[in-house]
Write a protein that holds these residues in place. Structure first.
Motif, PDB file in Angstrom:
ATOM      1  N   ASN A  83       0.793  -1.226   0.000  1.00  0.00           N
ATOM      2  CA  ASN A  83       0.000   0.000   0.000  1.00  0.00           C
ATOM      3  C   ASN A  83       0.828   1.281   0.000  1.00  0.00           C
ATOM      4  O   ASN A  83       0.359   2.305  -0.517  1.00  0.00           O
ATOM      5  N   TYR A  84       2.038   1.224   0.568  1.00  0.00           N
ATOM      6  CA  TYR A  84       2.771   2.471   0.773  1.00  0.00           C
ATOM      7  C   TYR A  84       4.226   2.460   0.301  1.00  0.00           C
ATOM      8  O   TYR A  84       4.914   3.459   0.427  1.00  0.00           O
ATOM      9  N   ASP A  85       4.695   1.351  -0.231  1.00  0.00           N
ATOM     10  CA  ASP A  85       6.070   1.285  -0.741  1.00  0.00           C
ATOM     11  C   ASP A  85       6.075   1.641  -2.231  1.00  0.00           C
ATOM     12  O   ASP A  85       6.368   0.815  -3.089  1.00  0.00           O
ATOM     13  N   THR A  86       5.761   2.885  -2.528  1.00  0.00           N
ATOM     14  CA  THR A  86       5.622   3.301  -3.926  1.00  0.00           C
ATOM     15  C   THR A  86       6.947   3.276  -4.688  1.00  0.00           C
ATOM     16  O   THR A  86       6.959   3.148  -5.911  1.00  0.00           O
ATOM     17  N   GLU A  87       8.058   3.392  -3.962  1.00  0.00           N
ATOM     18  CA  GLU A  87       9.378   3.390  -4.604  1.00  0.00           C
ATOM     19  C   GLU A  87       9.998   1.995  -4.642  1.00  0.00           C
ATOM     20  O   GLU A  87      11.141   1.837  -5.062  1.00  0.00           O
ATOM     21  N   GLU A  88       9.249   0.992  -4.190  1.00  0.00           N
ATOM     22  CA  GLU A  88       9.722  -0.397  -4.168  1.00  0.00           C
ATOM     23  C   GLU A  88      11.032  -0.532  -3.396  1.00  0.00           C
ATOM     24  O   GLU A  88      11.946  -1.249  -3.797  1.00  0.00           O
ATOM     25  N   LYS A  89      11.108   0.148  -2.265  1.00  0.00           N
ATOM     26  CA  LYS A  89      12.310   0.080  -1.432  1.00  0.00           C
ATOM     27  C   LYS A  89      12.504  -1.308  -0.835  1.00  0.00           C
ATOM     28  O   LYS A  89      13.631  -1.809  -0.754  1.00  0.00           O
ATOM     29  N   LEU A  90      11.403  -1.915  -0.389  1.00  0.00           N
ATOM     30  CA  LEU A  90      11.506  -3.178   0.341  1.00  0.00           C
ATOM     31  C   LEU A  90      10.873  -4.362  -0.377  1.00  0.00           C
ATOM     32  O   LEU A  90      11.231  -5.506  -0.112  1.00  0.00           O
ATOM     33  N   LEU A  91       9.903  -4.100  -1.250  1.00  0.00           N
ATOM     34  CA  LEU A  91       9.217  -5.191  -1.946  1.00  0.00           C
ATOM     35  C   LEU A  91       9.007  -4.827  -3.413  1.00  0.00           C
ATOM     36  O   LEU A  91       8.225  -3.930  -3.722  1.00  0.00           O
ATOM     37  N   PRO A  92       9.707  -5.523  -4.332  1.00  0.00           N
ATOM     38  CA  PRO A  92       9.512  -5.262  -5.764  1.00  0.00           C
ATOM     39  C   PRO A  92       8.069  -5.516  -6.192  1.00  0.00           C
ATOM     40  O   PRO A  92       7.414  -6.419  -5.657  1.00  0.00           O
ATOM     41  N   LYS A  93       7.611  -4.716  -7.143  1.00  0.00           N
ATOM     42  CA  LYS A  93       6.252  -4.892  -7.652  1.00  0.00           C
ATOM     43  C   LYS A  93       6.237  -5.273  -9.123  1.00  0.00           C
ATOM     44  O   LYS A  93       5.345  -5.994  -9.566  1.00  0.00           O
ATOM     45  N   ASN A  94       7.209  -4.788  -9.865  1.00  0.00           N
ATOM     46  CA  ASN A  94       7.180  -4.947 -11.316  1.00  0.00           C
ATOM     47  C   ASN A  94       8.077  -6.059 -11.842  1.00  0.00           C
ATOM     48  O   ASN A  94       8.094  -6.328 -13.039  1.00  0.00           O
ATOM     49  N   ASP A  95       8.836  -6.685 -10.949  1.00  0.00           N
ATOM     50  CA  ASP A  95       9.682  -7.818 -11.336  1.00  0.00           C
ATOM     51  C   ASP A  95       9.181  -9.050 -10.579  1.00  0.00           C
ATOM     52  O   ASP A  95       9.506  -9.239  -9.408  1.00  0.00           O
ATOM     53  N   PRO A  96       8.374  -9.896 -11.220  1.00  0.00           N
ATOM     54  CA  PRO A  96       7.765 -11.034 -10.525  1.00  0.00           C
ATOM     55  C   PRO A  96       8.770 -11.968  -9.879  1.00  0.00           C
ATOM     56  O   PRO A  96       8.506 -12.520  -8.799  1.00  0.00           O
ATOM     57  N   LYS A  97       9.919 -12.164 -10.518  1.00  0.00           N
ATOM     58  CA  LYS A  97      10.917 -13.083  -9.958  1.00  0.00           C
ATOM     59  C   LYS A  97      11.533 -12.521  -8.681  1.00  0.00           C
ATOM     60  O   LYS A  97      11.667 -13.224  -7.673  1.00  0.00           O
ATOM     61  N   LEU A  98      11.922 -11.235  -8.727  1.00  0.00           N
ATOM     62  CA  LEU A  98      12.490 -10.612  -7.531  1.00  0.00           C
ATOM     63  C   LEU A  98      11.462 -10.555  -6.409  1.00  0.00           C
ATOM     64  O   LEU A  98      11.781 -10.808  -5.240  1.00  0.00           O
ATOM     65  N   ARG A  99      10.233 -10.233  -6.750  1.00  0.00           N
ATOM     66  CA  ARG A  99       9.170 -10.175  -5.752  1.00  0.00           C
ATOM     67  C   ARG A  99       8.989 -11.535  -5.086  1.00  0.00           C
ATOM     68  O   ARG A  99       8.893 -11.634  -3.853  1.00  0.00           O
ATOM     69  N   SER A 100       8.984 -12.582  -5.901  1.00  0.00           N
ATOM     70  CA  SER A 100       8.834 -13.927  -5.359  1.00  0.00           C
ATOM     71  C   SER A 100       9.999 -14.286  -4.443  1.00  0.00           C
ATOM     72  O   SER A 100       9.807 -14.884  -3.379  1.00  0.00           O
ATOM     73  N   GLN A 101      11.204 -13.922  -4.841  1.00  0.00           N
ATOM     74  CA  GLN A 101      12.372 -14.230  -4.016  1.00  0.00           C
ATOM     75  C   GLN A 101      12.283 -13.553  -2.654  1.00  0.00           C
ATOM     76  O   GLN A 101      12.581 -14.167  -1.621  1.00  0.00           O
ATOM     77  N   VAL A 102      11.855 -12.293  -2.648  1.00  0.00           N
ATOM     78  CA  VAL A 102      11.705 -11.582  -1.375  1.00  0.00           C
ATOM     79  C   VAL A 102      10.665 -12.273  -0.504  1.00  0.00           C
ATOM     80  O   VAL A 102      10.899 -12.543   0.680  1.00  0.00           O
ATOM     81  N   ILE A 103       9.510 -12.594  -1.082  1.00  0.00           N
ATOM     82  CA  ILE A 103       8.439 -13.215  -0.313  1.00  0.00           C
ATOM     83  C   ILE A 103       8.849 -14.597   0.187  1.00  0.00           C
ATOM     84  O   ILE A 103       8.488 -15.009   1.297  1.00  0.00           O
ATOM     85  N   GLN A 104       9.633 -15.328  -0.605  1.00  0.00           N
ATOM     86  CA  GLN A 104      10.118 -16.635  -0.154  1.00  0.00           C
ATOM     87  C   GLN A 104      10.921 -16.508   1.135  1.00  0.00           C
ATOM     88  O   GLN A 104      10.748 -17.298   2.082  1.00  0.00           O
ATOM     89  N   TRP A 105      11.812 -15.520   1.202  1.00  0.00           N
ATOM     90  CA  TRP A 105      12.621 -15.331   2.408  1.00  0.00           C
ATOM     91  C   TRP A 105      11.778 -14.819   3.573  1.00  0.00           C
ATOM     92  O   TRP A 105      12.037 -15.154   4.740  1.00  0.00           O
ATOM     93  N   VAL A 106      10.769 -14.013   3.266  1.00  0.00           N
ATOM     94  CA  VAL A 106       9.866 -13.545   4.316  1.00  0.00           C
ATOM     95  C   VAL A 106       9.134 -14.734   4.948  1.00  0.00           C
ATOM     96  O   VAL A 106       9.016 -14.842   6.171  1.00  0.00           O
ATOM     97  N   ILE A 107       8.670 -15.655   4.104  1.00  0.00           N
ATOM     98  CA  ILE A 107       7.990 -16.848   4.610  1.00  0.00           C
ATOM     99  C   ILE A 107       8.974 -17.771   5.325  1.00  0.00           C
ATOM    100  O   ILE A 107       8.626 -18.425   6.321  1.00  0.00           O
ATOM    101  N   PHE A 108      10.210 -17.826   4.857  1.00  0.00           N
ATOM    102  CA  PHE A 108      11.253 -18.615   5.516  1.00  0.00           C
ATOM    103  C   PHE A 108      11.410 -18.170   6.965  1.00  0.00           C
ATOM    104  O   PHE A 108      11.511 -18.992   7.888  1.00  0.00           O
ATOM    105  N   GLU A 109      11.387 -16.866   7.171  1.00  0.00           N
ATOM    106  CA  GLU A 109      11.482 -16.354   8.541  1.00  0.00           C
ATOM    107  C   GLU A 109      10.231 -16.702   9.335  1.00  0.00           C
ATOM    108  O   GLU A 109      10.307 -17.173  10.474  1.00  0.00           O
ATOM    109  N   ALA A 110       9.074 -16.496   8.714  1.00  0.00           N
ATOM    110  CA  ALA A 110       7.814 -16.696   9.432  1.00  0.00           C
ATOM    111  C   ALA A 110       7.575 -18.153   9.793  1.00  0.00           C
ATOM    112  O   ALA A 110       6.985 -18.456  10.842  1.00  0.00           O
ATOM    113  N   SER A 111       8.022 -19.067   8.936  1.00  0.00           N
ATOM    114  CA  SER A 111       7.762 -20.490   9.179  1.00  0.00           C
ATOM    115  C   SER A 111       8.928 -21.206   9.844  1.00  0.00           C
ATOM    116  O   SER A 111       8.760 -22.311  10.372  1.00  0.00           O
TER     117      SER A 111
END
Length: 244
Positions: A83-111
């Motif tokens: 909602n608020y990372d318009t500059e894609e500082k922490l989560l890519p929006k336009n590169d599906p592969k990079l976005r997926s990689q970030v989310i994978q590590w986020v889930i790695f921490e959570a699980s």
């Protein structure tokens, strides 16, 4: 058009509680803070359970979006970025592969990292009865997870895209407190150790760690008496709450 954020963060000091404040600070999002008194069981009061039915911190309410509540640190982090990372500082929006990689590590921490260190905190610090099997089991699992991070950081400064992202921000508050979770030294993980030192130098992250109360992790490491005092306080809390 992005709505101007009006957010209240409900949290308290600690490894998990510091994740949303780090995200908010790194993104430069203005917010208010309500310190939830866990030892007074404020997290179980009806007004808070309307925000988080699970009765845990952290949680947020986005007043700019019809008082929309979000609970669970991972869900909060992704919500804030979407909602608020318009500059894609922490989560890519336009590169599906990079976005997926970030989310994978986020889930790695959570699980993985979060639950493993949470369990270890209990057996190492908060349970008055020390159970060697449980303590060793937790420490071995934490080290296994640290090994995954260490290998993935080989030749890199950060986990994804060689820049600080949500992947780093979510694991850092837990990993920096390794000694508290029963892993005294991480010298065997040099890449991970350098990664912690790198993030230690980020002003926004450090500011987030000290919300809503000053961070105690360094003090606990350097002052065993303060750590023992905190342990006894939490052991009393858990003994009363869990009837152990």
């Amino acid at each position: 058009m992005t709505t101007s954020p009006d957010i209240t963060l409900y949290t308290t000091g600690g490894q998990n509680g510091g994740k949303p404040s780090i995200i908010l600070e790194e993104l430069g999002i203005p917010y208010k803070v309500k310190n939830i008194e866990l030892r007074k069981n404020e997290q179980f009061e009806p007004w808070f359970l309307k925000i988080n039915p699970n009765g845990k911190i952290p949680a947020i309410v986005d007043h700019s979006k019809d008082d929309f509540p979000v609970f669970e640190s991972t869900a909060i982090a992704i919500y804030l970025c979407e909602n608020y990372d318009t500059e894609e500082k922490l989560l890519p929006k336009n590169d599906p592969k990079l976005r997926s990689q970030v989310i994978q590590w986020v889930i790695f921490e959570a699980s993985g990292i979060g639950p493993a260190q949470g369990q270890s905190n209990f057996y190492c610090r908060f349970n008055s009865e020390k159970i060697p099997f449980a303590i060793n089991k937790c420490a071995n699992e934490i080290k296994r997870l640290y090994g995954v991070l260490n290998k993935s950081l080989e030749g890199k400064e950060y986990l994804v895209g060689n820049k600080f992202t949500l992947a780093d921000a979510m694991s850092y508050p837990m990993v920096r407190g390794h000694f508290f979770s029963g892993v005294e030294s991480i010298d065997e993980f040099p890449n991970l150790k350098a990664w912690i030192e790198r993030i230690d130098a980020r002003p926004a992250t450090q500011k987030g760690l000290n919300v809503p109360v000053p961070d105690k992790m360094k003090e606990y490491r350097e002052n065993p008496e303060k750590l023992e005092e905190f342990e006894k306080l939490m052991q009393s809390y858990f003994k009363d709450r869990l009837k152990i």
